[in-house]
Design an enzyme around this catalytic site. Structure first.
Site, PDB file in Angstrom:
ATOM      1  N   ARG A 268       0.860  -1.182   0.000  1.00 20.66           N
ATOM      2  CA  ARG A 268       0.000   0.000   0.000  1.00 20.66           C
ATOM      3  C   ARG A 268       0.894   1.229   0.000  1.00 20.66           C
ATOM      4  NH1 ARG A 268      -1.164   2.683   4.631  1.00 20.66           N
ATOM      5  NH2 ARG A 268      -1.235   0.853   5.974  1.00 20.66           N
ATOM      6  N   HIS A 272      -3.550   4.319   4.855  1.00 20.43           N
ATOM      7  CA  HIS A 272      -4.626   3.338   4.950  1.00 20.43           C
ATOM      8  C   HIS A 272      -5.923   3.930   4.417  1.00 20.43           C
ATOM      9  CE1 HIS A 272      -7.035   0.060   6.483  1.00 20.43           C
ATOM     10  NE2 HIS A 272      -7.798   0.914   7.115  1.00 20.43           N
ATOM     11  N   TYR A 281       4.296   5.577  11.340  1.00 18.76           N
ATOM     12  CA  TYR A 281       4.553   4.184  11.725  1.00 18.76           C
ATOM     13  C   TYR A 281       5.379   3.375  10.732  1.00 18.76           C
ATOM     14  CZ  TYR A 281       0.360   3.486   8.797  1.00 18.76           C
ATOM     15  OH  TYR A 281      -0.555   3.495   7.779  1.00 18.76           O
TER      16      TYR A 281
END
Length: 370
Positions: A268, A272, A281
């Site tokens: 990805r 998100h 993160y």
């Protein structure tokens, strides 16, 4: 129709963890690994169509993100980086095969003829968003993680009983495999030999949790062995490999041999959703490494090497992308907001006292903000 239980799966449990790959990251044909089960030999028009679909998917994705940033959409989940997995998996299926998406499958929607306006209605929060998908054998988007895997199995079992030869495909993320619903779907499908394919796009991150923290096993595909079905890993950034692997799994299901679990290893590239900040993160070095494996750039190089890519193809792709992005913007910008009270009117034939109370409370609060 009698129940069909799977007591002898009849497949080799010797598991190869190396993903199936037909086109290498540099765009060259990958060397064959025995046994050679898959072929790159598709007609030139099919090869061009796959490229066109991938590029249009990415351009629509960019337009969706722009519209959300401009306040025209409530939320959006980008599929940037996963175009090869989605297009490859959906392109080889029949139009009568049912797709059960989560919320990131723009490419699959595009191939089924779902319009940008219909996709946009979902992310704008219109109450009927996604219901029109069913006319194309596509279930509405499932925001709850993993629940639609069970819906796919149920539909596959229904096809069995109706004597149909259709296949259902559940599009799941790596995070969905950490949910109990996925376990129940895998188990139910294998016990009844349901004609269902579980296509898991392992994009390495379930929001902010890496796949390494979601399981102790070596791969997601290894889990298939415990349920009694074949599991296979595929390079999710290789559209031809995804096409070949899904073709095999779908035909296996049509023959009555039960489900298959496919783990498409991809990434990805974006957040998100548009409410997420992935820089908090995941390291930039990781993103850069995966950017070098970009599925569209890889496939374009491959088509150039075999003489299929042309300037005319690129012009056609650009023209279609521009037209569909304009259709999306025209359908979304300035569209009227939905009356929030409508959501209470469609739950039951007659509204319950508790829902009436909730509706009145919401309308009272909205009146204060007006």
């Amino acid at each position: 129709m009698a129940m069909q239980y799977s007591s002898a799966p009849g497949y080799d449990t010797g598991f190869d963890p190396e993903p199936v790959q037909l086109v290498a990251a540099d765009g060259s044909p990958s060397p064959d690994r025995p046994p050679s089960r898959y072929s790159r030999d598709l007609p030139p028009e099919t090869l061009s169509w796959l490229y066109e679909s991938m590029v249009v998917t990415r351009n629509l994705d960019v337009e969706f993100v722009n519209l959300q940033r401009q306040g025209e959409l409530a939320l959006f989940a980008s599929c940037r980086g996963q175009e090869a997995a989605q297009i490859g998996a959906a392109a080889c299926l029949r139009k009568t095969d049912w797709l059960f998406p989560q919320y990131r499958e723009i490419g699959a929607f595009l191939l089924r003829g779902i319009t940008p306006a219909q996709m946009g209605a979902v992310w704008r929060g219109k109450w009927h968003g996604g219901l029109s998908f069913t006319g194309k054998c596509v279930a509405p988007i499932a925001i709850p993680i993993g629940t639609h895997g069970l819906h796919a199995v149920g539909a596959a079992m229904a096809a069995q009983r109706l004597g149909e030869d259709s296949v259902t495909v559940a599009f799941l993320g790596d995070g969905a495999t950490s949910e109990g619903d996925a376990h129940e779907a895998f188990n139910l499908a294998t016990v009844f030999r349901a004609p269902c394919v579980f296509f898991i796009q392992n994009n390495q991150w379930a929001i902010s949790v890496p796949v390494s923290r979601q399981q102790a096993g070596p791969t997601i595909a290894h889990r298939a062995i415990g349920y009694g079905m074949p599991g296979i890993r595929v390079d999710g950034n290789d559209v031809l490999a995804c096409y070949a692997v899904m073709s095999e799994a779908a035909e296996r299901a049509r023959r009555g041999e039960g489900p298959t679990l496919i783990e498409a290893v991809t990434y990805r590239m974006g957040p998100h959703t548009t409410s997420d900040d992935p820089t908090r993160y995941r390291p930039a070095e990781e993103v850069e490494a995966w950017a070098a494996r970009d599925p569209i750039a890889r496939y374009r190089t491959y088509l150039q090497n075999i003489g299929v890519w042309t300037e005319r193809l690129e012009e056609r792709v650009a023209a279609r992308s521009s037209r569909l992005c304009a259709e999306l913007r025209d359908a979304i910008v300035g569209a009227p907001d939905v009356d929030p009270a409508e959501m209470f009117d469609t739950v039951y034939a007659d509204i319950t006292p508790e829902l009436a109370r909730q509706r009145d409370q919401l309308l009272s609060e909205l009146a204060k903000e007006a």
